[in-house]
Design a protein around this motif. Sequence first.
Motif, mmCIF file in Angstrom:
data_model
loop_
_atom_site.group_PDB
_atom_site.id
_atom_site.type_symbol
_atom_site.label_atom_id
_atom_site.label_comp_id
_atom_site.label_asym_id
_atom_site.label_seq_id
_atom_site.Cartn_x
_atom_site.Cartn_y
_atom_site.Cartn_z
ATOM 1 N N UNK A 62 0.788 -1.185 -0.033
ATOM 2 C CA UNK A 62 0.115 0.074 0.111
ATOM 3 C C UNK A 62 0.923 1.297 -0.094
ATOM 4 N N UNK A 63 1.985 1.311 0.687
ATOM 5 C CA UNK A 63 2.827 2.440 0.750
ATOM 6 C C UNK A 63 3.375 2.642 -0.824
ATOM 7 N N UNK A 64 4.022 1.791 -1.363
ATOM 8 C CA UNK A 64 4.408 1.663 -2.690
ATOM 9 C C UNK A 64 3.549 2.180 -3.643
ATOM 10 N N UNK A 65 2.114 1.636 -3.650
ATOM 11 C CA UNK A 65 1.046 1.978 -4.332
ATOM 12 C C UNK A 65 0.901 3.465 -4.236
ATOM 13 N N UNK A 66 0.663 3.989 -3.047
ATOM 14 C CA UNK A 66 0.313 5.235 -2.658
ATOM 15 C C UNK A 66 1.555 6.499 -3.313
ATOM 16 N N UNK A 67 2.741 5.729 -3.179
ATOM 17 C CA UNK A 67 3.869 6.595 -3.555
ATOM 18 C C UNK A 67 3.905 6.690 -5.268
ATOM 19 N N UNK A 68 3.525 5.660 -5.792
ATOM 20 C CA UNK A 68 3.773 5.528 -7.204
ATOM 21 C C UNK A 68 2.569 6.325 -8.029
ATOM 22 N N UNK A 69 1.496 6.465 -7.129
ATOM 23 C CA UNK A 69 0.264 7.127 -7.586
ATOM 24 C C UNK A 69 0.443 8.595 -6.998
ATOM 25 N N UNK A 70 1.301 8.978 -6.435
ATOM 26 C CA UNK A 70 1.635 10.471 -5.889
ATOM 27 C C UNK A 70 0.578 10.853 -4.801
ATOM 28 N N UNK A 71 0.125 9.914 -4.132
ATOM 29 C CA UNK A 71 -0.981 10.255 -3.177
ATOM 30 C C UNK A 71 -0.308 10.218 -1.826
ATOM 31 N N UNK A 72 0.370 11.508 -1.751
ATOM 32 C CA UNK A 72 1.468 11.667 -0.743
ATOM 33 C C UNK A 72 0.741 11.851 0.888
ATOM 34 N N UNK A 73 -0.646 12.294 0.796
ATOM 35 C CA UNK A 73 -1.275 12.335 1.999
ATOM 36 C C UNK A 73 -1.386 10.789 2.770
ATOM 37 N N UNK A 74 -1.897 9.897 1.695
ATOM 38 C CA UNK A 74 -2.066 8.472 2.371
ATOM 39 C C UNK A 74 -0.408 7.980 2.479
ATOM 40 N N UNK A 75 0.339 8.398 1.633
ATOM 41 C CA UNK A 75 1.718 7.886 1.714
ATOM 42 C C UNK A 75 2.036 8.298 3.061
ATOM 43 N N UNK A 76 2.047 9.387 3.441
ATOM 44 C CA UNK A 76 2.501 9.956 4.659
ATOM 45 C C UNK A 76 1.706 9.031 6.024
ATOM 46 N N UNK A 77 0.681 9.082 5.830
ATOM 47 C CA UNK A 77 -0.192 8.194 7.066
ATOM 48 C C UNK A 77 0.212 6.763 6.892
ATOM 49 N N UNK A 78 0.461 6.242 5.887
ATOM 50 C CA UNK A 78 0.776 4.735 6.046
ATOM 51 C C UNK A 78 2.417 4.725 6.510
ATOM 52 N N UNK A 79 3.209 5.445 5.991
ATOM 53 C CA UNK A 79 4.421 5.236 6.388
ATOM 54 C C UNK A 79 4.603 5.710 7.915
ATOM 55 N N UNK A 80 3.853 6.672 8.569
ATOM 56 C CA UNK A 80 3.834 6.985 9.757
ATOM 57 C C UNK A 80 3.444 5.705 10.729
ATOM 58 N N UNK A 81 2.256 5.135 10.184
ATOM 59 C CA UNK A 81 1.805 3.819 10.969
ATOM 60 C C UNK A 81 2.642 2.649 10.711
ATOM 61 N N UNK A 82 3.432 2.511 9.830
ATOM 62 C CA UNK A 82 4.371 1.486 9.514
ATOM 63 C C UNK A 82 5.375 1.824 10.760
ATOM 64 N N UNK A 83 5.883 3.131 10.816
ATOM 65 C CA UNK A 83 6.873 3.399 11.932
ATOM 66 C C UNK A 83 6.322 2.982 13.414
ATOM 67 N N UNK A 84 4.931 3.270 13.626
ATOM 68 C CA UNK A 84 4.470 3.017 14.774
ATOM 69 C C UNK A 84 4.519 1.537 15.157
ATOM 70 N N UNK A 85 4.006 0.660 14.206
ATOM 71 C CA UNK A 85 3.840 -0.742 14.169
ATOM 72 C C UNK A 85 5.274 -1.553 14.711
ATOM 73 N N UNK A 86 6.399 -1.003 14.147
ATOM 74 C CA UNK A 86 7.620 -1.602 14.276
ATOM 75 C C UNK A 86 8.349 -1.058 15.634
ATOM 76 N N UNK A 87 7.514 -0.233 16.275
ATOM 77 C CA UNK A 87 8.130 0.099 17.586
ATOM 78 C C UNK A 87 8.244 -1.228 18.495
ATOM 79 N N UNK A 88 6.974 -1.950 18.389
ATOM 80 C CA UNK A 88 7.082 -3.387 19.282
ATOM 81 C C UNK A 88 8.197 -4.173 19.094
ATOM 82 N N UNK A 89 8.755 -4.232 17.785
ATOM 83 C CA UNK A 89 10.020 -4.953 17.466
ATOM 84 C C UNK A 89 11.251 -4.656 18.238
ATOM 85 N N UNK A 90 11.260 -3.434 18.397
ATOM 86 C CA UNK A 90 12.446 -3.009 19.238
ATOM 87 C C UNK A 90 13.543 -2.056 18.264
#
Length: 90
Positions: A62-90
């Motif tokens: 979904x991140x790649x698709x948003x970037x390729x489609x220049x949907x930067x608003x959703x791209x920003x949201x998805x990247x931020x969400x991915x960052x938050x999700x990986x916090x549990x990994x350490x």
Amino acid sequence: MLLLLKIYYVREGDGMNTKKFLDQLNGFGIDTTIGLSYCGDEEMYREILAISCEASVDKIKRIKKAFQEEDYENYKILVHSAKSSTANMG
């Protein structure tokens, strides 16, 4: 993506002992001390890693698709969400 596959492999690895499991994750650049502190114990940590890996595959697409489609608003949201999700990994 490759890191996610490596984590999933380690998580599913043949009854891998705790030290080897944590050493391999540390070798991937994951701070397992932080991850374990968030999850409580190794079993829960392994479960969270597996769930995160499975969910991340779709999220990466979904991140790649948003970037390729220049949907930067959703791209920003998805990247931020991915960052938050990986916090549990350490």
